[in-house]
Write an enzyme that holds these catalytic residues in place. Structure first.
Site, PDB file in Angstrom:
ATOM      1  N   LYS A  93      36.521 -31.078   0.824  1.00 22.58           N
ATOM      2  CA  LYS A  93      35.375 -32.044   1.224  1.00 22.58           C
ATOM      3  C   LYS A  93      35.819 -32.654   2.433  1.00 22.58           C
ATOM      4  O   LYS A  93      35.617 -34.022   2.558  1.00 22.58           O
ATOM      5  CB  LYS A  93      34.768 -32.899  -0.012  1.00 22.58           C
ATOM      6  CG  LYS A  93      34.311 -32.036  -1.287  1.00 22.58           C
ATOM      7  CD  LYS A  93      33.974 -32.818  -2.131  1.00 22.58           C
ATOM      8  CE  LYS A  93      33.452 -32.130  -3.514  1.00 22.58           C
ATOM      9  NZ  LYS A  93      34.643 -31.866  -3.986  1.00 22.58           N
ATOM     10  N   ASP A  96      35.037 -36.155   8.131  1.00 23.44           N
ATOM     11  CA  ASP A  96      35.315 -37.131   8.909  1.00 23.44           C
ATOM     12  C   ASP A  96      34.717 -36.631  10.598  1.00 23.44           C
ATOM     13  O   ASP A  96      34.263 -35.612  10.561  1.00 23.44           O
ATOM     14  CB  ASP A  96      36.663 -37.698   9.033  1.00 23.44           C
ATOM     15  CG  ASP A  96      36.844 -39.012   9.357  1.00 23.44           C
ATOM     16  OD1 ASP A  96      36.558 -39.671  10.573  1.00 23.44           O
ATOM     17  OD2 ASP A  96      37.807 -39.673   8.737  1.00 23.44           O
TER      18      ASP A  96
END
Ligand code: 5BU
Length: 259
Positions: A93, A96
């Site tokens: 996941k 950023d």
């Protein structure tokens, strides 16, 4: 329409080599089961992969929950994946900016890009995240699945968010092979929909997780692949449980394409 087509026939509509590989595995092994191998030691991880390997198309890992990660762990996983013909899918996941995810993907203790053919990615940062990840693959065949919806109660993924994820996927089909979803987020046959929060005898876990059955995931929510963790891992006989979930999900898929 994605939901009406066989995995075999969808092999030819995608130009992503790993989407093709996954469709081929699903058709030849007759399985659309992904096991979530959320265990904390390498020994448990390898042992689980040995047991369920013949029955899965994907082994989903959270490599950062292992207490004893080493290069040997991923070498063993790669061997098992080759022997039993499944793919390694790290549920990282990523979430950023592109520059940071590039380092997280190819660096640190795990060097995820080296061994995980597929990873999960949040669409939240926008498509720079895709470009960042792509900058780290160095010619290797790699792909990602965008998290468009989550199974947990109160998830903040609005309709608008889902359609934003679909746009990112459509613009980056050389890297994005599908979605983690809870509903029929795309009818495009190129995209593979994976649905977690699947268990036969539980509806919640007390920490926000919400479950549906394999049949409901495939027939009502449009899943191509079901993701099952505790339903299999915590069963008395994980291999028998994997067979049961595999058969339920694959027969629901056959029902769906034949309807
Ligand atoms: P479970 O034991 O079947 O509840 O495990 C589900 C797995 O799927 C677990 O590894 C989660 O991290 C993962 N997951 C999820 O449950 N829901 C989501 O929306 C996403 C991932 Br994205």
């Amino acid at each position: 329409d994605r939901k009406k087509r066989s995995f075999e026939s969808r092999t030819s509509v995608t130009n992503h080599p790993l989407a093709r590989k996954l469709f081929e595995i699903m058709s030849s092994k007759k399985t659309n089961l992904c096991v979530a191998a959320d265990v904390t030691t390498s020994a448990e991880l390898i042992s689980l992969a040995e047991k369920v390997g013949p029955h899965i198309c994907l082994l989903k890992t959270h490599i950062d929950i292992l207490t004893d990660f080493s290069k040997e762990t991923v070498e063993s996983l790669k061997e098992l994946a080759a022997t039993h013909n499944f793919m390694l899918f790290e549920d990282r996941k990523f979430g950023d900016i592109g520059s940071t995810v590039a380092s997280q993907y190819s660096g640190g203790a795990y060097n995820i890009v080296d061994w995980a053919e597929l990873v999960t990615v949040h669409g939240l940062p926008g498509d720079g995240i895709i470009k960042g990840l792509m900058s780290a693959i160095n010619g290797r065949p790699r792909g990602c699945v965008l998290v468009s919806e989550m199974s947990s109660s109160g998830a903040l993924t609005s309709q608008e968010y889902v359609s934003g994820c679909c746009k990112i996927a459509e613009n980056h089909t050389y890297f994005v092979i599908g979605f983690v979803s809870q509903s029929n987020v795309s009818s495009d046959p190129r995209f593979i929909l994976l649905t977690p929060g699947v268990q036969l005898d539980k509806s919640v876990d007390g920490l926000g997780q919400q479950y549906v059955t394999p049949r409901a995931a495939v027939l009502e929510r449009g899943a191509d692949i079901i993701i099952v963790g505790r339903g299999i891992r915590e069963a008395e006989d994980p291999e028998a449980a994997a067979i049961k979930y595999k058969e339920e999900a694959f027969s629901a898929y056959l029902e769906r394409i034949e309807a």
